[in-house]
Design a protein around this motif. Sequence first.
Motif, PDB file in Angstrom:
ATOM      1  N   VAL A 347       7.946   5.668  -9.865  1.00  0.00           N
ATOM      2  CA  VAL A 347       7.222   6.292 -10.985  1.00  0.00           C
ATOM      3  C   VAL A 347       6.088   5.361 -11.401  1.00  0.00           C
ATOM      4  CG1 VAL A 347       7.377   7.190 -13.331  1.00  0.00           C
ATOM      5  CG2 VAL A 347       9.316   7.461 -11.758  1.00  0.00           C
ATOM      6  N   PRO A 348       4.875   5.590 -10.878  1.00  0.00           N
ATOM      7  CA  PRO A 348       3.740   4.726 -11.258  1.00  0.00           C
ATOM      8  C   PRO A 348       3.083   5.205 -12.550  1.00  0.00           C
ATOM      9  CG  PRO A 348       3.063   6.270  -9.548  1.00  0.00           C
ATOM     10  CD  PRO A 348       4.505   6.558  -9.831  1.00  0.00           C
ATOM     11  N   LEU A 349       2.714   4.262 -13.395  1.00  0.00           N
ATOM     12  CA  LEU A 349       2.034   4.575 -14.656  1.00  0.00           C
ATOM     13  C   LEU A 349       0.666   3.911 -14.643  1.00  0.00           C
ATOM     14  CD1 LEU A 349       5.082   3.919 -17.044  1.00  0.00           C
ATOM     15  CD2 LEU A 349       4.415   6.063 -15.931  1.00  0.00           C
ATOM     16  N   GLY A 350      -0.259   4.512 -13.894  1.00  0.00           N
ATOM     17  CA  GLY A 350      -1.596   3.942 -13.778  1.00  0.00           C
ATOM     18  C   GLY A 350      -1.981   3.771 -12.316  1.00  0.00           C
ATOM     19  N   ASP A 351      -3.300   3.695 -12.070  1.00  0.00           N
ATOM     20  CA  ASP A 351      -3.804   3.623 -10.700  1.00  0.00           C
ATOM     21  C   ASP A 351      -3.402   2.331  -9.998  1.00  0.00           C
ATOM     22  OD1 ASP A 351      -4.930   6.095 -11.010  1.00  0.00           O
ATOM     23  OD2 ASP A 351      -6.926   5.324 -11.542  1.00  0.00           O
ATOM     24  N   ASP A 352      -3.520   1.200 -10.694  1.00  0.00           N
ATOM     25  CA  ASP A 352      -3.142  -0.071 -10.065  1.00  0.00           C
ATOM     26  C   ASP A 352      -1.643  -0.087  -9.748  1.00  0.00           C
ATOM     27  OD1 ASP A 352      -5.718  -0.979 -10.203  1.00  0.00           O
ATOM     28  OD2 ASP A 352      -5.427  -2.062 -12.099  1.00  0.00           O
ATOM     29  N   ALA A 353      -0.853   0.481 -10.673  1.00  0.00           N
ATOM     30  CA  ALA A 353       0.592   0.549 -10.458  1.00  0.00           C
ATOM     31  C   ALA A 353       0.914   1.419  -9.245  1.00  0.00           C
ATOM     32  CB  ALA A 353       1.285   1.089 -11.706  1.00  0.00           C
ATOM     33  N   LYS A 354       0.153   2.504  -9.088  1.00  0.00           N
ATOM     34  CA  LYS A 354       0.408   3.390  -7.945  1.00  0.00           C
ATOM     35  C   LYS A 354       0.142   2.653  -6.638  1.00  0.00           C
ATOM     36  CE  LYS A 354      -0.721   7.753  -7.957  1.00  0.00           C
ATOM     37  NZ  LYS A 354      -1.502   9.016  -7.936  1.00  0.00           N
ATOM     38  N   ARG A 355      -0.974   1.901  -6.568  1.00  0.00           N
ATOM     39  CA  ARG A 355      -1.274   1.176  -5.340  1.00  0.00           C
ATOM     40  C   ARG A 355      -0.163   0.188  -5.008  1.00  0.00           C
ATOM     41  NH1 ARG A 355      -6.687   2.019  -7.004  1.00  0.00           N
ATOM     42  NH2 ARG A 355      -6.595   0.330  -8.533  1.00  0.00           N
ATOM     43  N   THR A 356       0.363  -0.459  -6.020  1.00  0.00           N
ATOM     44  CA  THR A 356       1.436  -1.419  -5.793  1.00  0.00           C
ATOM     45  C   THR A 356       2.727  -0.719  -5.349  1.00  0.00           C
ATOM     46  OG1 THR A 356       0.488  -2.919  -7.438  1.00  0.00           O
ATOM     47  CG2 THR A 356       2.805  -3.255  -6.851  1.00  0.00           C
ATOM     48  N   LEU A 357       3.038   0.410  -5.980  1.00  0.00           N
ATOM     49  CA  LEU A 357       4.265   1.126  -5.636  1.00  0.00           C
ATOM     50  C   LEU A 357       4.195   1.735  -4.232  1.00  0.00           C
ATOM     51  CD1 LEU A 357       5.727   3.021  -8.741  1.00  0.00           C
ATOM     52  CD2 LEU A 357       6.831   1.328  -7.289  1.00  0.00           C
ATOM     53  N   VAL A 358       2.996   2.182  -3.829  1.00  0.00           N
ATOM     54  CA  VAL A 358       2.831   2.687  -2.466  1.00  0.00           C
ATOM     55  C   VAL A 358       3.194   1.584  -1.461  1.00  0.00           C
ATOM     56  CG1 VAL A 358       1.114   3.404  -0.748  1.00  0.00           C
ATOM     57  CG2 VAL A 358       1.166   4.509  -2.999  1.00  0.00           C
ATOM     58  N   ALA A 359       2.722   0.377  -1.739  1.00  0.00           N
ATOM     59  CA  ALA A 359       3.021  -0.751  -0.849  1.00  0.00           C
ATOM     60  C   ALA A 359       4.509  -1.086  -0.862  1.00  0.00           C
ATOM     61  CB  ALA A 359       2.194  -1.967  -1.251  1.00  0.00           C
ATOM     62  N   ILE A 360       5.116  -1.071  -2.048  1.00  0.00           N
ATOM     63  CA  ILE A 360       6.549  -1.360  -2.149  1.00  0.00           C
ATOM     64  C   ILE A 360       7.366  -0.300  -1.424  1.00  0.00           C
ATOM     65  CG2 ILE A 360       8.486  -1.466  -3.774  1.00  0.00           C
ATOM     66  CD1 ILE A 360       6.579  -2.825  -5.763  1.00  0.00           C
ATOM     67  N   ALA A 361       6.949   0.963  -1.563  1.00  0.00           N
ATOM     68  CA  ALA A 361       7.647   2.047  -0.864  1.00  0.00           C
ATOM     69  C   ALA A 361       7.629   1.814   0.643  1.00  0.00           C
ATOM     70  CB  ALA A 361       7.011   3.390  -1.207  1.00  0.00           C
ATOM     71  N   GLY A 362       6.491   1.370   1.168  1.00  0.00           N
ATOM     72  CA  GLY A 362       6.400   1.081   2.595  1.00  0.00           C
ATOM     73  C   GLY A 362       7.348  -0.019   3.005  1.00  0.00           C
ATOM     74  N   GLN A 363       7.464  -1.062   2.178  1.00  0.00           N
ATOM     75  CA  GLN A 363       8.371  -2.166   2.493  1.00  0.00           C
ATOM     76  C   GLN A 363       9.830  -1.712   2.451  1.00  0.00           C
ATOM     77  OE1 GLN A 363       7.461  -5.469  -0.162  1.00  0.00           O
ATOM     78  NE2 GLN A 363       5.276  -5.044   0.019  1.00  0.00           N
ATOM     79  N   LEU A 364      10.168  -0.879   1.464  1.00  0.00           N
ATOM     80  CA  LEU A 364      11.537  -0.376   1.354  1.00  0.00           C
ATOM     81  C   LEU A 364      11.897   0.521   2.544  1.00  0.00           C
ATOM     82  CD1 LEU A 364      11.613   0.427  -2.480  1.00  0.00           C
ATOM     83  CD2 LEU A 364      12.996  -1.307  -1.308  1.00  0.00           C
ATOM     84  N   ARG A 365      10.951   1.377   2.932  1.00  0.00           N
ATOM     85  CA  ARG A 365      11.210   2.252   4.089  1.00  0.00           C
ATOM     86  C   ARG A 365      11.392   1.434   5.360  1.00  0.00           C
ATOM     87  NH1 ARG A 365       6.305   6.058   2.027  1.00  0.00           N
ATOM     88  NH2 ARG A 365       7.493   7.273   0.481  1.00  0.00           N
ATOM     89  N   ALA A 366      10.602   0.371   5.488  1.00  0.00           N
ATOM     90  CA  ALA A 366      10.750  -0.499   6.656  1.00  0.00           C
ATOM     91  C   ALA A 366      12.121  -1.157   6.672  1.00  0.00           C
ATOM     92  CB  ALA A 366       9.645  -1.556   6.664  1.00  0.00           C
ATOM     93  N   ALA A 367      12.719  -1.308   5.489  1.00  0.00           N
ATOM     94  CA  ALA A 367      14.063  -1.895   5.379  1.00  0.00           C
ATOM     95  C   ALA A 367      15.152  -0.835   5.524  1.00  0.00           C
ATOM     96  CB  ALA A 367      14.200  -2.618   4.043  1.00  0.00           C
ATOM     97  N   GLY A 368      14.766   0.423   5.822  1.00  0.00           N
ATOM     98  CA  GLY A 368      15.750   1.488   6.042  1.00  0.00           C
ATOM     99  C   GLY A 368      16.184   2.217   4.795  1.00  0.00           C
ATOM    100  N   ILE A 369      15.420   2.096   3.718  1.00  0.00           N
ATOM    101  CA  ILE A 369      15.762   2.756   2.453  1.00  0.00           C
ATOM    102  C   ILE A 369      14.864   3.981   2.270  1.00  0.00           C
ATOM    103  CG2 ILE A 369      15.803   2.487  -0.072  1.00  0.00           C
ATOM    104  CD1 ILE A 369      16.343  -0.519   0.420  1.00  0.00           C
ATOM    105  N   ARG A 370      15.472   5.126   1.918  1.00  0.00           N
ATOM    106  CA  ARG A 370      14.714   6.368   1.734  1.00  0.00           C
ATOM    107  C   ARG A 370      14.034   6.348   0.367  1.00  0.00           C
ATOM    108  NH1 ARG A 370      19.643   7.895   3.304  1.00  0.00           N
ATOM    109  NH2 ARG A 370      20.107   8.996   1.376  1.00  0.00           N
ATOM    110  N   VAL A 371      12.706   6.518   0.371  1.00  0.00           N
ATOM    111  CA  VAL A 371      11.907   6.370  -0.854  1.00  0.00           C
ATOM    112  C   VAL A 371      10.920   7.520  -0.988  1.00  0.00           C
ATOM    113  CG1 VAL A 371      10.403   4.830  -2.181  1.00  0.00           C
ATOM    114  CG2 VAL A 371      12.036   3.864  -0.550  1.00  0.00           C
ATOM    115  N   ASP A 372      10.752   8.015  -2.201  1.00  0.00           N
ATOM    116  CA  ASP A 372       9.716   8.981  -2.523  1.00  0.00           C
ATOM    117  C   ASP A 372       8.989   8.501  -3.770  1.00  0.00           C
ATOM    118  OD1 ASP A 372       8.096  11.187  -2.408  1.00  0.00           O
ATOM    119  OD2 ASP A 372       9.645  12.649  -2.928  1.00  0.00           O
ATOM    120  N   LEU A 373       7.803   9.074  -4.001  1.00  0.00           N
ATOM    121  CA  LEU A 373       6.981   8.691  -5.158  1.00  0.00           C
ATOM    122  C   LEU A 373       6.542   9.921  -5.929  1.00  0.00           C
ATOM    123  CD1 LEU A 373       4.541   6.052  -3.582  1.00  0.00           C
ATOM    124  CD2 LEU A 373       6.568   5.586  -4.955  1.00  0.00           C
TER     125      LEU A 373
END
Length: 435
Positions: A347-373
């Motif tokens: 749940v991003p609250l702002g544009d900068d937060a969204k960019r950071t969460l997109v990156a974190i989601a990618g890292q979590l998925r690479a670790a085998g965790i199912r993620v949506d935004l």
Amino acid sequence: MAEQKDGRQAAGQQDRVTRFSAPKGVPDYVPPASAEFVAVRDGLIGAARLAGYGHIELPVFEDTGLFARGVGESTDVVTKEMYTFADRGDRSVTLRPEGTAGVMRAVIEHGLDRGQLPVKLCYSGPFFRYERPQAGRYRQLQQVGVEAIGVDDPALDAEVIAIADAGFRSLGLTGFRLEITSLGDDTCRPQYRELLQQYLFALDLDEDTRRRAEINPLRVLDDKRKEVREMTAAAPLMLDHLSDTAKGHFEEVLGHLDALGVPYTVNPRMVRGLDYYTKTTFEFVHDGLGAQSGIGGGGRYDGLMAQLGGQPLSGIGFGLGVDRTMLALEAEGKVVVGPARCEVFGVPLGDDAKRTLVAIAGQLRAAGIRVDLAYGGRGVKGAMKAADRSGARFALVLGDRDLEEGVIGVKELATGDQQSIPLDTVVAELGARLV
């Protein structure tokens, strides 16, 4: 005026746009029901994988002759139900109505029958039959199947049956029964065929049924019409005319099923709808489905490989209906819950937060965790509703102020508890919590 006219024309064209629907008799499985479909399919095939069955992926269409020869030209499948058409090369091809003939073709073509025996294979996917659509009977049906080829061993028959039984039970299904019989072998079938034909030809059969009795008289015993069933009530039964070899084989199969704890009912009138079955033949029935009570079945097909141009090797297999198993579960008031669509929802609250969460989601998925935004700039309330609907265990809540402080909110959605943790530890933290 011109603008109004153009607007009316555009509206009229929009009204005339065709809205498409799925073909008649072809079910769609969409979220959330599709999660149960996947869980049922995987549950049915899971027992086969525990028994060492390897996966085979089959073509959706094959040469029409494969099914005409393998399934049997006297069957309803071949005479009435196949989707057959000429391709651009004017070759006759057919959407697969069942799996065994295609598996046998693949085994022969790729020489699997010349390696270690038995060849043990499992598969799943859509199959096609042109039937009158009704509850539990579709034109595109989903099945799971197994085939064990190359060894004539009653213990292998019992293993195949036990795999099907275990698949149903793994889903929590209880209100079904296994019906089993023997259709004999080459040493007793010819004599029984002659005996049955003598009985049938003395009846007042219609022309189509008499023709079927000439080609494959066993198929007449499978006729569902009340008047035909009444006429054939006293017909001789294969189970009473088995050779010593076939009888011994059947008794051994039942003995192994007893040892495995698989309950069964011997049904001497049972006839499967395909011509290739010999010896052990079985069906799983659920009375909660009404007329379409069969949820799966199969049997031994000892002459099929040679009939399709391969070695004279035996085989046994089954097909289980995924659609019908789901209906049986529904009849019992049970739901098989598949894995949640995602485990973490950002749940991003702002544009900068969204960019950071997109990156974190990618890292979590690479670790085998199912993620949506939450995409599209939703507000906090809408994003949290989306998080709840996703089935996720955790929501990651990140705002611009959190970014400045180097932290992120981790909220456990079931309890509502939320805590802030360092941004650079969130992947490891969630990985540990989701083990």
